[in-house]
Scaffold this motif. Sequence first.
Motif, PDB file in Angstrom:
ATOM      1  N   ALA A 170      20.427   3.039 -16.542  1.00 53.58           N
ATOM      2  CA  ALA A 170      20.219   2.286 -15.293  1.00 53.58           C
ATOM      3  C   ALA A 170      21.312   2.584 -14.282  1.00 53.58           C
ATOM      4  N   TYR A 171      21.000   2.224 -13.061  1.00 54.79           N
ATOM      5  CA  TYR A 171      22.016   2.033 -12.023  1.00 54.79           C
ATOM      6  C   TYR A 171      22.444   0.578 -12.185  1.00 54.79           C
ATOM      7  N   HIS A 172      23.234   0.352 -13.219  1.00 54.11           N
ATOM      8  CA  HIS A 172      23.405  -1.023 -13.670  1.00 54.11           C
ATOM      9  C   HIS A 172      24.053  -1.906 -12.607  1.00 54.11           C
ATOM     10  N   GLN A 173      24.995  -1.345 -11.875  1.00 53.29           N
ATOM     11  CA  GLN A 173      25.637  -2.155 -10.825  1.00 53.29           C
ATOM     12  C   GLN A 173      24.587  -2.681  -9.850  1.00 53.29           C
ATOM     13  N   GLU A 174      23.675  -1.807  -9.474  1.00 49.43           N
ATOM     14  CA  GLU A 174      22.646  -2.214  -8.515  1.00 49.43           C
ATOM     15  C   GLU A 174      21.643  -3.173  -9.158  1.00 49.43           C
ATOM     16  N   TYR A 175      21.399  -2.971 -10.460  1.00 52.43           N
ATOM     17  CA  TYR A 175      20.544  -3.906 -11.202  1.00 52.43           C
ATOM     18  C   TYR A 175      21.119  -5.318 -11.088  1.00 52.43           C
TER      19      TYR A 175
ATOM     20  N   ILE B 221      36.939   3.066 -12.612  1.00 47.48           N
ATOM     21  CA  ILE B 221      37.938   2.113 -13.099  1.00 47.48           C
ATOM     22  C   ILE B 221      37.282   0.874 -13.685  1.00 47.48           C
ATOM     23  N   ARG B 222      35.995   0.618 -13.287  1.00 48.35           N
ATOM     24  CA  ARG B 222      35.405  -0.608 -13.834  1.00 48.35           C
ATOM     25  C   ARG B 222      35.162  -0.503 -15.333  1.00 48.35           C
ATOM     26  N   LEU B 223      35.258   0.691 -15.881  1.00 46.12           N
ATOM     27  CA  LEU B 223      35.233   0.812 -17.337  1.00 46.12           C
ATOM     28  C   LEU B 223      36.673   0.540 -17.808  1.00 46.12           C
TER      29      LEU B 223
ATOM     30  N   THR C 124      28.968  17.040   2.694  1.00 48.46           N
ATOM     31  CA  THR C 124      29.524  15.891   3.424  1.00 48.46           C
ATOM     32  C   THR C 124      29.909  14.700   2.555  1.00 48.46           C
ATOM     33  N   MET C 125      29.047  14.314   1.598  1.00 50.50           N
ATOM     34  CA  MET C 125      29.378  13.077   0.891  1.00 50.50           C
ATOM     35  C   MET C 125      30.636  13.234   0.054  1.00 50.50           C
ATOM     36  N   ALA C 126      30.798  14.421  -0.535  1.00 52.59           N
ATOM     37  CA  ALA C 126      32.018  14.653  -1.304  1.00 52.59           C
ATOM     38  C   ALA C 126      33.230  14.674  -0.377  1.00 52.59           C
TER      39      ALA C 126
ATOM     40  N   GLY D 235      31.426   9.049 -17.602  1.00 47.86           N
ATOM     41  CA  GLY D 235      30.671   8.919 -16.356  1.00 47.86           C
ATOM     42  C   GLY D 235      29.343   8.234 -16.607  1.00 47.86           C
ATOM     43  N   GLY D 236      28.862   7.524 -15.613  1.00 46.68           N
ATOM     44  CA  GLY D 236      27.580   6.842 -15.750  1.00 46.68           C
ATOM     45  C   GLY D 236      26.424   7.826 -15.818  1.00 46.68           C
ATOM     46  N   ASP D 237      25.304   7.344 -16.376  1.00 44.08           N
ATOM     47  CA  ASP D 237      24.104   8.184 -16.409  1.00 44.08           C
ATOM     48  C   ASP D 237      23.589   8.424 -14.993  1.00 44.08           C
ATOM     49  N   GLY D 238      23.688   7.392 -14.159  1.00 43.37           N
ATOM     50  CA  GLY D 238      23.259   7.561 -12.762  1.00 43.37           C
ATOM     51  C   GLY D 238      24.097   8.614 -12.075  1.00 43.37           C
ATOM     52  N   ASP D 239      25.398   8.538 -12.256  1.00 47.08           N
ATOM     53  CA  ASP D 239      26.301   9.519 -11.651  1.00 47.08           C
ATOM     54  C   ASP D 239      25.959  10.931 -12.127  1.00 47.08           C
ATOM     55  N   PHE D 240      25.721  11.083 -13.431  1.00 51.20           N
ATOM     56  CA  PHE D 240      25.446  12.392 -14.033  1.00 51.20           C
ATOM     57  C   PHE D 240      24.291  13.098 -13.333  1.00 51.20           C
TER      58      PHE D 240
END
Length: 647
Positions: free
Chosen positions: A565-570, A483-485, A154-156, A534-539
């Motif tokens: 980290a989930y840096h955005q959430e940090y 895109i934020r990278l 579902t999420m995908a 890709g982010g570490d969280g995403d991985f």
Amino acid sequence: MPKRRQAADANRRNFLKGAGLVGATAVAAVTPPVGANAFPAAPQEKAKAALPGPRQIAAETMPPAGDPVNQTTSGGDFMADVINSLGIEYMAINCASSYRGLHESIVNHGNNKPEIITCVHEDIAVHMAQGYAKIEGKPMAMACHGVVGLQHATMAMYNAWCDRVPVLVFGGNIMEADKRAPGAEWLHAGVDIGQIVREFTKWDDQPASLQHFAESTVRAYKIATTPPMGPVFLALDAELQENPIRDAESLRIPKFAPVIPPQGDSGAIAEAAKMLVEAQNPIIVCDRVARTPAGMANLVALAETLQCGVIDNAGRMNFPSRHPLNQSFRRTLIGQADVILAIEMNDLWGTLTHFSDRIVRKSRPATKPDAKIITLGVRDLFLKSNYQDFGRWQDVDLDIAGDGEASLPALTEAVRRLVDDGRKSAFENRGKKHAAAHLAMMERSKTDATIAWDASPITTARMCAEVYNQIKDEDWSVVGTAIRLNWMHRLWDFKKPYQWNGGSGGAGVGYNLPASLGAALANKKHGRFTLAFGGDGDFMFNPGALWTAAHHQIPILYIVHNNRAYHQEYMYLVAMAARHGRGVDKMDIGTTIKNPNIDYATVARGMGAHGEGPITDPKDLAPALTRAIAAVKAGGPAVVDVVTDPR
Ligand SMILES: Cc1ncc(C[n+]2csc(CCOP(=O)(O)OP(=O)(O)O)c2C)c(N)n1
Ligand SMILES: [Mg+2]
């Protein structure tokens, strides 16, 4: 006992006898005389090696030739023919009994066409299809297991929905209650399994006959690929797949004719052209314009005719990054514009508004009060109610329903007709100013990128620059990357339609790795070099995607932007603490991925991929990339773990 079971039983008993495991001779063969070494262990070892494996057991379950239950046809064969009639190259699956009929038909009757891509999670399969479609320009299929596989998918599917990407999702189901075996077949069946995903699919159906399946599959393909595109779902009844075809002569595979996307109304296009030509400071904002390679060329033609700036939200590969009219990093232009043309925007209000929620949620328009806004796109032609992906209401002055890519040539032509010599030179002056600003932006980016160049851990600017340095002469395609990278878009030379394929759509984390892989699968046959960040969280949402990459030999260079980290959430948590003046020393709790640090290179190697890292010293990055690129060129996936935060 049924004939088939009797035959299998006899086969197995013969087999066991032959293997020396039953009967008097067997005992003699495997029991050494007391106190003697006369019999070496070999017979026992031989017996062990000869134990029935899965292939033997499978062979035994085959009915003997001439058995009345032996089928010469199955509904699944016809289903595979229908799917193949649409030119679908791949079907990503996590295998399951509810669609075993179709699965077997694809591999045997279809000779593995569409090619089965084995995925270790349904979310990976759908995300792969999302990434693939945005490179190849056509959908691939995925199949999953009844209600349980579909719940994983579902999420995908939501990401694909928000991203307006076509994906054909098939889910097995056993419709007739009296046919279901006790246990899992009841747990995995539903009355209406499409209901699970109906709010974020364009269409779904549960065919009740083979002809119904044929028509609904072709219809689903057509609906999915008609802008605004989106995922579709078909429930596959198990009986329909597994039983013989009863009325073969009445079955027909429907003809597919792609829908020609609608162009904006000619009067409205003329009105838009007039507003744009008469404007002093027009600007184009866009997000998902390019559906095909023509999209970028069409947008370049309009921008050059008007000599106006383009602010690209980069949902697709819309506009070359080094084009002098690319003003994506000069968003202040929105506040200076008297006419704004917004093409295939996902979030128009968000783009035309300054919004902050760091202290309190507040917003103000980024536009001048008297700015005129024109929209062109299909975004509003298909919406649903529950999920709020349509964004906040934005007042506009001229709202043109029409496919952006298809409508652009008429708009450009209408603009051209209105440009006299006087206007032409004014436009050229405007273009020169944009070109100078673009150059200045590039120069500033190059300088900014050198800040903390030698810092360890590594800056994201250095990471992007080192990667570009080694891939720039390849036929590269950077995919599935957040895109934020934005260093890539500030510095790299994006100019080919497949060099970028946008973001996740729904910002559902777990997209980057599997979607990149789907894009890499599409790029493979074109011989392109695929890479992704890709982010570490995403991985960690879908690391198993790497096994699929290794198993199917999908070449991809995957850089883990590892800030532990989930840096955005940090950062969100920091903002909350700042509101209260409570300090930020506890912000690591629940937001970091450390203690222990994850060794992504080892994870990659465990999945059969090449692994490099963790790299903390920038000096080590170039050689690691060289080794990883060699591994990719040898045909497989490679992961480079780049540590970008000391934490
Ligand atoms: C499925 C899902 N879960 C949680 C979130 C909330 N979220 C947004 S960004 C983010 C961090 C992702 O971590 P990473 O990929 O390492 O990127 P970083 O922010 O560190 O750059 C999270 C958890 C989300 N968007 N989607
Ligand atoms: Mg992170």
